[in-house]
Design an enzyme around this catalytic site. Structure first.
Site, PDB file in Angstrom:
ATOM      1  N   GLY A  19       0.903  -1.188   0.083  1.00 22.08           N
ATOM      2  CA  GLY A  19      -0.082  -0.089  -0.111  1.00 22.08           C
ATOM      3  C   GLY A  19       0.954   1.272   0.033  1.00 22.08           C
ATOM      4  O   GLY A  19       2.273   1.163   0.158  1.00 22.08           O
ATOM      5  N   TYR A 161     -16.637   2.507   7.417  1.00 26.40           N
ATOM      6  CA  TYR A 161     -15.263   2.588   7.805  1.00 26.40           C
ATOM      7  C   TYR A 161     -14.720   3.177   8.961  1.00 26.40           C
ATOM      8  O   TYR A 161     -14.113   2.545   9.572  1.00 26.40           O
ATOM      9  CB  TYR A 161     -14.765   3.549   6.313  1.00 26.40           C
TER      10      TYR A 161
END
Length: 344
Positions: A19, A161
């Site tokens: 990432g 989230y």
């Protein structure tokens, strides 16, 4: 034959190593002499080719080992802990994105909740010296008093989230209390820079402006963000690795738990920037003006973020040193190079 660089090096496990943030942290720890074991699933939330390109930069480096797989796969993290016995764990893997969590909440359940549970169970069986887990400024939710302080209540999350990240904090605290696992949760504030995520606004803005397409500007541009440049963030994460939570707070502003070796720490710039000023920095770096669609606020979003970074400075002496014009210019230079001046 054992690599001489890693024969006696401490071991760090980084989840989400391909990432944006994970790859930068991996390079920093390798530079500092660590052996890095990196786990990533290379999932298709955004272009896996970008994740693979980040991983390709890490793979040839002495001291780096890559593992491809999902956090939530039963036994995968347990095997990694048992094999490598990491002394430091940096948990960055997650299903990210506020708006995507409205469309696909199950993805967040699997990666953020079950995946983090698997990590905590592996750490309980093979305790590291320090676990650093990624949270987000989104946990502050509907809070209106700014700057956000780690001691503020965080009970009003505005997206699923953010709710999963708040749950991660609660889960990690319980393991810290029950099993004495030292845990630091870091709350990120709008990270940007080279090798960034294509789903982030600054990435979309850059692509659209280069293609002479209009950009969507939400809340009619009346938004402020505590933009944090990637290099500053990474220095803070690496430094926090040495600030293992104990039993003595550094002051009344310390979020250190009274019943566990656990604290939350903001990593931000402590200097919010108006969204329109950030867009102007992109326009300046590109030498091209943006066409703007002014739109209302999106569901799950908040109008402003602002980090109080007093605790971070007290624990690490790290200062955020990169101004927005410099950070945006570096991102644009990387973007053009990565795409070979073809933004498609």
């Amino acid at each position: 034959m054992t690599d001489p660089v890693t024969a006696s090096a401490p071991v760090a496990l980084i989840t989400g190593v391909a990432g944006f943030i994970g790859s930068h942290v991996a390079h920093a720890l390798l530079d500092a002499g660590w052996h890095v074991v990196g786990l990533d699933s290379l999932n298709p939330y955004y272009d896996p080719a970008l994740k693979q390109a980040r991983l390709n930069q890490l793979t040839p480096r002495p001291g780096f080992s890559a593992e491809i797989g999902k956090l939530e796969d039963p036994g995968r993290l347990m095997d990694l802990f048992a094999t490598h016995r990491p002394t430091r764990v940096i948990h960055l893997a997650a299903q990210a994105g506020v708006r995507h969590s409205i469309d696909a909440p199950r993805d967040y359940l699997q990666a953020n909740l079950i995946g983090t549970y698997e990590l905590l169970e592996a750490a309980r069986a093979h305790p590291p010296e320090h676990m650093l887990l990624a949270s987000t400024s989104s946990v502050y939710g509907a809070n209106t008093e700014m700057p956000y302080r780690e001691t503020d209540k965080v009970d009003t999350q505005m997206s699923f989230y953010a709710a999963t990240k708040k749950a991660n904090e609660a889960m990690a605290h319980s393991y810290a209390h029950l099993y004495g696992l030292p845990v630091t949760m870091f709350r990120f504030f709008t990270v940007y820079g080279p090798w960034g995520r294509p789903d982030m606004a600054y990435f979309k803005f850059t692509r659209a402006i280069l293609q002479s397409e209009a950009i969507d500007v939400y809340n009619n541009g009346e938004m402020r963000r505590d933009f944090t440049y990637i290099d500053d963030l990474v220095r803070a994460i690496v430094a926090l690795g040495d600030a293992v939570p104990g039993t003595t707070p550094v002051g009344d502003h310390d979020s250190l738990s009274p019943v566990a070796p656990f604290r939350a720490v903001n990593i931000g710039n402590n200097s919010p920037v108006a969204l329109m000023d950030f867009i102007r920095a992109i326009e300046k770096a590109l030498g091209k003006d943006a066409q703007k669609n002014m739109l209302p606020m999106q569901p799950g979003d908040v109008p402003a973020t602002w980090a109080d970074t007093t605790l971070l400075r007290d624990l690490t002496d790290v200062e955020m040193i990169t101004d927005v014009d410099t950070g945006v210019r570096r991102f644009v230079e990387w973007y053009k190079g990565y795409h070979h001046d073809d933004p498609a």
